[in-house]
Design a protein around this motif. Structure first.
Motif: not given
Length: 197
Positions: A42-47
């Motif tokens: 998971h990641c946020w914000p957009v990489p």
């Protein structure tokens, strides 16, 4: 062509990156993906760029518009498929979706079967695309080789009076004696004859 059971087995161990705000929907998506055997990150914000992954699921949020467009603009032709999650339809969202060019779209509220189907279909489409790109590259290499050999034969015919068959045999013979490809011999001939006598 792969059968459905083998395609479903492929989902087991599939690396899926979920680019999504930390909320209940993320937990639902992650839970469904893990249930079918996917390895979820998971990641946020957009990489700025996608890390190594097999599939990316992207929450398309208007406040992340610039970051989403920058990410998608930087993707190469062999980038993993992106599945967009959208919540509502309006002209701005549709425009952003078109510019994102996802492999599939999932509408909120999410349904487990819809998620599974879209991941599977996006993966199948991506594999076909990669195979097609590989075939195109092979054809381009072959076309380049054939063009060079044809040019070399033409030069031998013009400069030395060979017939087409004899010119071809000469290139074949030189390739065998030099233990190299006909394309390499053709390149040498083209280079040697690049200046008028």
């Amino acid at each position: 062509m792969s059968t459905t059971p083998s395609l479903l087995r492929e989902l087991n161990g599939l690396n899926v990156l979920v680019v999504h705000p930390q909320d209940n929907e993320l937990r639902v998506v992650s839970s469904h993906l893990q249930r079918i055997g996917c390895v979820v990150q998971h990641c946020w914000p957009v990489p700025e760029a996608l890390p190594a992954t097999d599939v990316a699921i992207l929450a398309v949020e208007m406040e992340q518009r610039d970051a989403i467009l920058a990410l998608c603009a930087g993707l190469g032709e062999d980038a993993p498929p992106i599945i967009a999650i959208v919540g509502y339809e309006n002209p701005s969202m549709l425009q952003l979706l078109l510019e994102t060019r996802p492999a599939a779209v999932i509408e909120r509220p999410l349904k487990p079967f819809g998620l599974l189907t879209q991941v599977l279909m996006a993966r199948v489409a991506w594999k076909r695309k990669v195979e097609m790109l590989d075939q195109i590259r092979q054809l381009q290499v072959k076309h380049s080789s054939v063009s060079k050999i044809s040019m070399a034969k033409t030069l031998l015919m013009l400069r030395h009076g060979y017939g087409e068959r004899d010119a071809h045999k000469r290139i074949q013979r030189d390739a065998m004696s030099q233990r190299c490809s006909m394309e390499a011999v053709a390149e040498t001939i083209i280079e040697q004859h690049s200046h008028p006598p």
